[in-house]
Design a protein around this motif. Sequence first.
Motif, PDB file in Angstrom:
ATOM      1  N   UNK A  15       0.447  -4.465   6.919  1.00  0.00           N
ATOM      2  CA  UNK A  15       0.019  -3.516   5.891  1.00  0.00           C
ATOM      3  C   UNK A  15       0.916  -2.281   5.876  1.00  0.00           C
ATOM      4  N   UNK A  16       1.305  -1.806   7.042  1.00  0.00           N
ATOM      5  CA  UNK A  16       2.177  -0.637   7.118  1.00  0.00           C
ATOM      6  C   UNK A  16       3.561  -0.944   6.530  1.00  0.00           C
ATOM      7  N   UNK A  17       4.104  -2.106   6.858  1.00  0.00           N
ATOM      8  CA  UNK A  17       5.396  -2.504   6.286  1.00  0.00           C
ATOM      9  C   UNK A  17       5.309  -2.592   4.760  1.00  0.00           C
ATOM     10  N   UNK A  18       4.250  -3.194   4.263  1.00  0.00           N
ATOM     11  CA  UNK A  18       4.082  -3.345   2.818  1.00  0.00           C
ATOM     12  C   UNK A  18       3.969  -1.981   2.139  1.00  0.00           C
ATOM     13  N   UNK A  19       3.180  -1.107   2.711  1.00  0.00           N
ATOM     14  CA  UNK A  19       2.978   0.204   2.106  1.00  0.00           C
ATOM     15  C   UNK A  19       4.268   1.031   2.131  1.00  0.00           C
ATOM     16  N   UNK A  20       4.984   0.992   3.244  1.00  0.00           N
ATOM     17  CA  UNK A  20       6.261   1.721   3.318  1.00  0.00           C
ATOM     18  C   UNK A  20       7.265   1.191   2.300  1.00  0.00           C
ATOM     19  N   UNK A  21       7.324  -0.127   2.146  1.00  0.00           N
ATOM     20  CA  UNK A  21       8.243  -0.703   1.165  1.00  0.00           C
ATOM     21  C   UNK A  21       7.809  -0.336  -0.248  1.00  0.00           C
ATOM     22  N   UNK A  22       6.505  -0.339  -0.501  1.00  0.00           N
ATOM     23  CA  UNK A  22       6.000   0.045  -1.821  1.00  0.00           C
ATOM     24  C   UNK A  22       6.398   1.487  -2.147  1.00  0.00           C
ATOM     25  N   UNK A  23       6.273   2.366  -1.172  1.00  0.00           N
ATOM     26  CA  UNK A  23       6.670   3.758  -1.394  1.00  0.00           C
ATOM     27  C   UNK A  23       8.164   3.869  -1.684  1.00  0.00           C
ATOM     28  N   UNK A  24       8.982   3.126  -0.940  1.00  0.00           N
ATOM     29  CA  UNK A  24      10.426   3.152  -1.173  1.00  0.00           C
ATOM     30  C   UNK A  24      10.756   2.607  -2.567  1.00  0.00           C
ATOM     31  N   UNK A  25      10.113   1.520  -2.961  1.00  0.00           N
ATOM     32  CA  UNK A  25      10.355   0.955  -4.289  1.00  0.00           C
ATOM     33  C   UNK A  25       9.974   1.947  -5.384  1.00  0.00           C
ATOM     34  N   UNK A  26       8.879   2.639  -5.174  1.00  0.00           N
ATOM     35  CA  UNK A  26       8.396   3.610  -6.153  1.00  0.00           C
ATOM     36  C   UNK A  26       9.307   4.830  -6.223  1.00  0.00           C
ATOM     37  N   UNK A  27       9.601   5.419  -5.066  1.00  0.00           N
ATOM     38  CA  UNK A  27      10.338   6.682  -5.019  1.00  0.00           C
ATOM     39  C   UNK A  27      11.851   6.522  -5.185  1.00  0.00           C
ATOM     40  N   UNK A  28      12.403   5.477  -4.607  1.00  0.00           N
ATOM     41  CA  UNK A  28      13.857   5.337  -4.588  1.00  0.00           C
ATOM     42  C   UNK A  28      14.394   4.447  -5.699  1.00  0.00           C
ATOM     43  N   UNK A  29      13.633   3.436  -6.077  1.00  0.00           N
ATOM     44  CA  UNK A  29      14.125   2.459  -7.049  1.00  0.00           C
ATOM     45  C   UNK A  29      13.418   2.517  -8.403  1.00  0.00           C
ATOM     46  N   UNK A  30      12.378   3.309  -8.507  1.00  0.00           N
ATOM     47  CA  UNK A  30      11.563   3.365  -9.731  1.00  0.00           C
ATOM     48  C   UNK A  30      11.086   1.984 -10.158  1.00  0.00           C
ATOM     49  N   UNK A  34       6.611  -3.662  -8.851  1.00  0.00           N
ATOM     50  CA  UNK A  34       6.640  -4.189  -7.482  1.00  0.00           C
ATOM     51  C   UNK A  34       5.925  -3.246  -6.525  1.00  0.00           C
ATOM     52  N   UNK A  35       6.092  -1.954  -6.727  1.00  0.00           N
ATOM     53  CA  UNK A  35       5.436  -0.971  -5.862  1.00  0.00           C
ATOM     54  C   UNK A  35       3.918  -1.109  -5.938  1.00  0.00           C
ATOM     55  N   UNK A  36       3.392  -1.259  -7.142  1.00  0.00           N
ATOM     56  CA  UNK A  36       1.940  -1.374  -7.312  1.00  0.00           C
ATOM     57  C   UNK A  36       1.414  -2.647  -6.663  1.00  0.00           C
ATOM     58  N   UNK A  37       2.064  -3.776  -6.904  1.00  0.00           N
ATOM     59  CA  UNK A  37       1.545  -5.032  -6.365  1.00  0.00           C
ATOM     60  C   UNK A  37       1.685  -5.084  -4.846  1.00  0.00           C
ATOM     61  N   UNK A  38       2.758  -4.518  -4.313  1.00  0.00           N
ATOM     62  CA  UNK A  38       2.935  -4.505  -2.862  1.00  0.00           C
ATOM     63  C   UNK A  38       1.952  -3.536  -2.199  1.00  0.00           C
ATOM     64  N   UNK A  39       1.730  -2.389  -2.815  1.00  0.00           N
ATOM     65  CA  UNK A  39       0.745  -1.439  -2.283  1.00  0.00           C
ATOM     66  C   UNK A  39      -0.653  -2.047  -2.315  1.00  0.00           C
ATOM     67  N   UNK A  40      -0.941  -2.812  -3.352  1.00  0.00           N
ATOM     68  CA  UNK A  40      -2.245  -3.477  -3.444  1.00  0.00           C
ATOM     69  C   UNK A  40      -2.429  -4.498  -2.333  1.00  0.00           C
ATOM     70  N   UNK A  41      -1.367  -5.219  -2.006  1.00  0.00           N
ATOM     71  CA  UNK A  41      -1.459  -6.182  -0.902  1.00  0.00           C
ATOM     72  C   UNK A  41      -1.787  -5.457   0.399  1.00  0.00           C
TER      73      UNK A  41
END
Length: 101
Positions: A15-30, A34-41
């Motif tokens: 869960x921590x890996x998924x959330x960190x990646x979701x934040x990076x996708x949201x903040x760094x890659x816009x 993907x950020x929403x679906x990964x954060x939901x997982x």
Amino acid sequence: MDQPTGLTLIKLEIAELQLNRALALFLEDSDFVSAITLAEASEEILGKLLEKKGQRHALDALVATSVEIARVVQYREVPPKNFLTLANGIRDGLKHITDGQ
């Protein structure tokens, strides 16, 4: 958290890996989809871990509060499922073909 090198991951680490990646996708890659679906997982795993500990999941609290507000303000009973459907609508629309669109 760095990616674990071993083969075994506990659910909290996942869960921590998924959330960190979701934040990076949201903040760094816009990459909002993907950020929403990964954060939901991640949220789903964290919610299940809370339930196993006998604690309340944030979504359950939101739904219970919404049901109570409808009862007090609108003087009517609204099924919890209605609020769950509303709360999960965007996520479900991104993850599933829910209406053929």
